[in-house]
Design a protein around this motif. Structure first.
Motif, PDB file in Angstrom:
ATOM      1  N   SER A   1      -1.654   4.391   2.371  1.00  0.00           N
ATOM      2  CA  SER A   1      -1.820   5.644   1.630  1.00  0.00           C
ATOM      3  C   SER A   1      -2.058   5.412   0.141  1.00  0.00           C
ATOM      4  CB  SER A   1      -0.587   6.535   1.816  1.00  0.00           C
ATOM      5  OG  SER A   1       0.559   5.946   1.213  1.00  0.00           O
ATOM      6  N   LEU A   2      -1.658   4.255  -0.380  1.00  0.00           N
ATOM      7  CA  LEU A   2      -1.833   3.964  -1.808  1.00  0.00           C
ATOM      8  C   LEU A   2      -3.316   3.825  -2.123  1.00  0.00           C
ATOM      9  CD1 LEU A   2       0.903   1.354  -2.867  1.00  0.00           C
ATOM     10  CD2 LEU A   2       0.738   3.764  -3.512  1.00  0.00           C
ATOM     11  N   ARG A   3      -3.835   4.752  -2.906  1.00  0.00           N
ATOM     12  CA  ARG A   3      -5.255   4.732  -3.245  1.00  0.00           C
ATOM     13  C   ARG A   3      -5.544   4.170  -4.629  1.00  0.00           C
ATOM     14  NH1 ARG A   3      -6.916   3.932   1.009  1.00  0.00           N
ATOM     15  NH2 ARG A   3      -8.986   4.078   0.098  1.00  0.00           N
ATOM     16  N   HIS A   4      -4.593   4.292  -5.519  1.00  0.00           N
ATOM     17  CA  HIS A   4      -4.817   3.794  -6.882  1.00  0.00           C
ATOM     18  C   HIS A   4      -3.472   3.618  -7.580  1.00  0.00           C
ATOM     19  CE1 HIS A   4      -4.381   7.733  -9.263  1.00  0.00           C
ATOM     20  NE2 HIS A   4      -4.128   8.052  -8.018  1.00  0.00           N
ATOM     21  N   GLY A   5      -3.518   3.060  -8.772  1.00  0.00           N
ATOM     22  CA  GLY A   5      -2.263   2.887  -9.487  1.00  0.00           C
ATOM     23  C   GLY A   5      -2.448   2.238 -10.840  1.00  0.00           C
ATOM     24  N   LEU A   6      -1.343   2.185 -11.566  1.00  0.00           N
ATOM     25  CA  LEU A   6      -1.292   1.561 -12.886  1.00  0.00           C
ATOM     26  C   LEU A   6       0.058   0.882 -13.010  1.00  0.00           C
ATOM     27  CD1 LEU A   6      -2.898   1.438 -15.683  1.00  0.00           C
ATOM     28  CD2 LEU A   6      -1.284   3.194 -16.430  1.00  0.00           C
TER      29      LEU A   6
END
Length: 292
Positions: free
Chosen positions: A153-158
């Motif tokens: 489910s993780l599509r993006h991040g910082l």
């Protein structure tokens, strides 16, 4: 916090240096090098991180290593439900109380998972779509790779990491810092540097610089090989960095005649060094090796 504090009407109050030290003292907490703990004490920094994360309205965020709650509060203040994974039992148990004090109207938007982020499962973290975190510096790379592996489910991040690690994660093929972390991260996502972070925003101030790394999930390269098989090629390629890719891959495929067939099938120059190959080439080699 005094009863006259205006948190309820003004929204979440972020943690400043005095707040962080007061909370730590009340808990008897001292940041430990063993767990890579450096607590952020500057509200402007956590606001900047949340802005740079480019989150959609109401997006559920996974945070790893929330510590005393500095970044957690900033995420909640921006309207994002947070699932926080904390390995330290004392910090994990104290975080809901801190949020209830500093952000009472957002307290129900926090879920705390007391676990090691290296072992956390989808059942524990649910389905967050973004990861925003000040990752423990000593395990930043394996934690990020594990999260990308187990959470589709993780599509993006910082994420905030040691500056040197940020360079490695975002390095393109052919660069001096390109290596195993760069190639493995590229299997999952497009990764880029997203700015520096000064040392004085932490307590205790680390003796290394920090940096932000942004990632955007993408489909892995087309290959009949599994992720594990591709990663085995990557590890072999960088195990002897100064050697040609053909020499380095003999520990992956000792049969040199068969290895030559793999290079012929992929059209990859066996005289190149591993650091010149991107994730597509590593995937091609693994796939050809699997089918030869």
């Amino acid at each position: 916090m005094s009863s006259s504090d205006s948190s309820t009407s003004a929204g979440p109050r972020l943690l400043g240096p005095a707040d962080v030290r007061s909370l730590a003292a009340a808990l008897g907490v001292r940041p430990t090098k063993q767990r890579g703990q450096n607590f952020v004490i500057d509200p402007n920094t956590v606001r900047r991180i949340v802005r740079a994360a480019d989150l959609s309205a109401g997006e559920t965020v996974l945070e790893v290593g929330p510590g005393l709650g500095s970044l957690t509060l900033a995420l909640l203040a921006a309207g994002h439900p947070v699932t926080a994974v904390e390995i330290d039992p004392l910090l994990a148990q104290a975080l809901p109380s801190t949020i209830a004090t500093y952000a009472p109207e957002q307290a129900s938007e926090l879920t705390v998972v007391e676990a090691d982020a290296m072992d956390v499962t989808p059942a524990e973290i649910g389905a967050p779509t973004a990861c925003v975190a000040n990752l423990p510096y000593n395990v930043a790379v394996p934690v990020l790779l594990h999260l990308l592996k187990v959470s589709d489910s993780l599509r993006h991040g910082l994420v905030m990491v040691q500056s040197e690690v940020a360079d490695r994660l975002a390095a393109p093929p052919g660069s001096r810092t390109y290596g195993v972390p760069s190639a493995k991260a590229a299997w999952y996502a497009e990764v880029r540097r997203a700015g520096p972070i000064g040392r004085n925003v932490f307590w205790p101030a680390p003796n290394v610089d920090s940096g932000l790394v942004a990632f955007e999930r993408r489909d892995p390269p087309q290959t009949p090989a599994s992720r594990e098989e591709v990663f085995a090629v990557i590890e072999a390629a960088f195990s002897q960095r100064r050697k040609t890719i053909r020499s380095a891959l003999t520990r992956w495929m000792p049969d040199r005649a068969r290895l030559d067939e793999v290079f012929a099938a992929t059209g990859i120059d066996p005289q190149l060094r591993g650091e010149m190959l991107g994730i597509t080439e590593f995937a091609a080699l693994a796939g050809a090796g699997r089918t030869q």
